[in-house]
Design an enzyme around this catalytic site. Structure first.
Site, PDB file in Angstrom:
ATOM      1  N   LYS A   1     -39.645   7.001  19.368  1.00 36.54           N
ATOM      2  CA  LYS A   1     -40.031   6.389  20.646  1.00 36.54           C
ATOM      3  C   LYS A   1     -39.396   7.186  21.767  1.00 36.54           C
ATOM      4  CE  LYS A   1     -42.277   2.653  22.100  1.00 36.54           C
ATOM      5  NZ  LYS A   1     -43.277   1.863  21.331  1.00 36.54           N
TER       6      LYS A   1
HETATM    7  N1  GLU Z   1     -46.768   2.395  21.659  1.00 40.43           N
HETATM    8  C1  GLU Z   1     -47.551   1.832  20.602  1.00 40.43           C
HETATM    9  C2  GLU Z   1     -46.693   0.953  19.701  1.00 40.43           C
HETATM   10  O1  GLU Z   1     -45.662   0.453  20.103  1.00 40.43           O
HETATM   11  C3  GLU Z   1     -48.360   2.878  19.859  1.00 40.43           C
HETATM   12  C4  GLU Z   1     -47.573   3.924  19.151  1.00 40.43           C
HETATM   13  C5  GLU Z   1     -48.415   5.057  18.578  1.00 40.43           C
HETATM   14  O2  GLU Z   1     -49.638   4.947  18.567  1.00 40.43           O
HETATM   15  O3  GLU Z   1     -47.817   6.034  18.145  1.00 40.43           O
HETATM   16  O4  GLU Z   1     -47.029   0.684  18.583  1.00 40.43           O
END
Ligand code: GLU
Length: 417
Positions: free
Chosen positions: A107
């Site tokens: 993240k």
């Molecule tokens: N930000 C989204 C989540 O928390 C998508 C993450 C992604 O597609 O890599 O799942």
């Protein structure tokens, strides 16, 4: 105590501890999973439109790459902190394992108010951030995606900056891109569609159809907005929604298509003609069949959990429920579809996008949506089978399912020391 004081990484660890004990995870792996593989902190000087320089703080965290490249969004928000990004990265590890896509968990985030940045400022900030984290991202290393405060345009800048540095167009470095740059059909609504699929499955467990069920949704961003639309189109009655500016309700059901038009123009759901205002905090305790928290962390706490009247909670957001609230909801018989399952539709279609980029062959929307249903229903069944096997609740069931898959990968790989 203000809800934002609850440390999300500790909230993740609290669940991991319970799951690991019930599963019988060995001590070495437990220590590895409690920690974060890699955290990068960067300072980002950006020339603002007024001619002044501002220095922003950015993070990219990789919790685990045991099962594949790290995967996870980039968040632009004033509440971003290292511990929040670490928690979100760990949740990505568990989420990708629950839906069984070959990724680890990562993240990123930048401490900023995206609503107060001009388009140019946001672009310069994004490009500088990508240049700084360049060495740890890539299609085989770590693949970012949108999250709160970022969108397809932001991902296009990530793609371009990375591509300029590696001297070729590398579209698999990021997912959630615009369609014309190798984005996938169905990605924008994928998280909302996953909420729809898991809500339907959860209703089925209660022996009730989704059509006619009443729904309250906290948050009307990408996740909340798309979930509202899809649930509405599936015949559910969305009776209350909220955003940062307030909440609205209509017991006969909100006209979601008209509401989306209103929200696009007014930049808020408040003031919508076919509704009356309501107290935002009371949305979470509104008498409905399904409650979808689709905003941010720590919304359902020990202070309001006992007042929740929904039969089912489908966690569209990451970490909306605190560890202290879990047993209270359980005691009140609320069926919780946990975040690492309920909101995994986004990363599942991100996986499809990454696959399409790497094979250079693009699928039809129907194929994507069918495959998403397949992945999500499988994950739902596997979560509840694990829950039953370990005689626990669905959240811990989902953690155990994920733990088992990541631990298996770790056991094959061993520790490089
Ligand atoms: N930000 C989204 C989540 O928390 C998508 C993450 C992604 O597609 O890599 O799942």
């Amino acid at each position: 105590m203000s809800a934002t004081l609850i440390n999300p990484y500790e909230a993740m660890q609290a669940r991991l501890r319970v799951a690991a004990q019930l599963y019988g995870l060995d001590d070495a792996l437990f220590k590895v999973f409690m920690a974060t593989n890699r955290s990068m902190i960067v300072s980002l000087p950006v020339l603002m439109d007024n001619g002044q320089w501002e220095v922003f703080t950015g993070y990219r965290v990789q919790h685990s790459t045991a099962r594949g490249p790290a995967k996870g969004g980039i968040r632009y928000d004033l509440n971003v902190s290292l511990d929040e990004i670490k928690a979100l990265a760990a949740w990505m590890t568990w989420k990708t394992a629950v839906v069984d896509v070959p990724f680890g968990g990562g993240k990123g985030g930048i401490v900023c108010d995206p609503n107060r940045l001009s388009l140019g400022e946001k672009e310069r900030l994004t490009r500088r951030y990508v240049a700084e984290i360049m060495d740890i991202i890539g299609p085989d290393r770590d693949v970012p995606a949108p999250d709160m405060g970022t969108d397809a345009q932001t991902m296009a800048w990530v793609l371009d900056t990375y591509s300029m540095h590696v001297r070729r167009t590398e579209n698999a470095v990021v997912t959630g891109k615009p369609l014309g740059l190798g984005g996938s059909l169905g990605r924008t609504e994928a998280t909302g569609r996953g909420v729809l699929i898991t809500a339907r499955e959860a209703m089925q467990r209660l022996g009730k159809p989704l059509a006619g069920a009443t729904v309250a949704i906290q948050g009307f961003g990408n996740v909340g907005g798309q979930a509202a639309r899809l649930l509405h189109e599936a015949g559910a009655r969305v009776v209350a929604v909220s955003d940062l500016k307030g909440a609205i309700k209509n017991d006969r059901g909100l006209d979601i298509h008209a509401l989306m038009k209103h929200a696009a123009e007014a930049k808020t759901v408040t003031g919508f003609k076919g509704s009356e205002p309501m107290e935002p905090a009371s949305l979470l305790t509104h008498a409905v069949d399904i409650l979808v928290p689709a905003a941010t962390e720590n919304q359902i706490t020990e202070h309001n959990a006992a007042q929740v009247r929904a039969k089912i909670i489908v966690e569209g957001a990451n970490g909306p429920t605190t560890p202290e609230a879990d047993p209270i909801l359980l005691e009140h018989g609320v069926l919780v579809v946990p975040d690492i399952l309920a909101n995994a539709g986004g990363v599942t279609v991100s996986y499809f996008e990454w696959v399409q980029n790497r094979q250079g062959f693009y699928w039809r929307e129907r194929e994507i949506n069918e495959r998403l249903v397949d992945y999500m229903t499988h994950a739902f069944q596997a979560t509840f089978a694990t829950t039953d096997k370990y005689k626990t609740n669905p959240r811990i069931g989902a953690y155990i399912l994920a733990l088992d898959r990541v631990a298996q990968a770790m056991r094959y790989r061993g520790f490089y020391a």
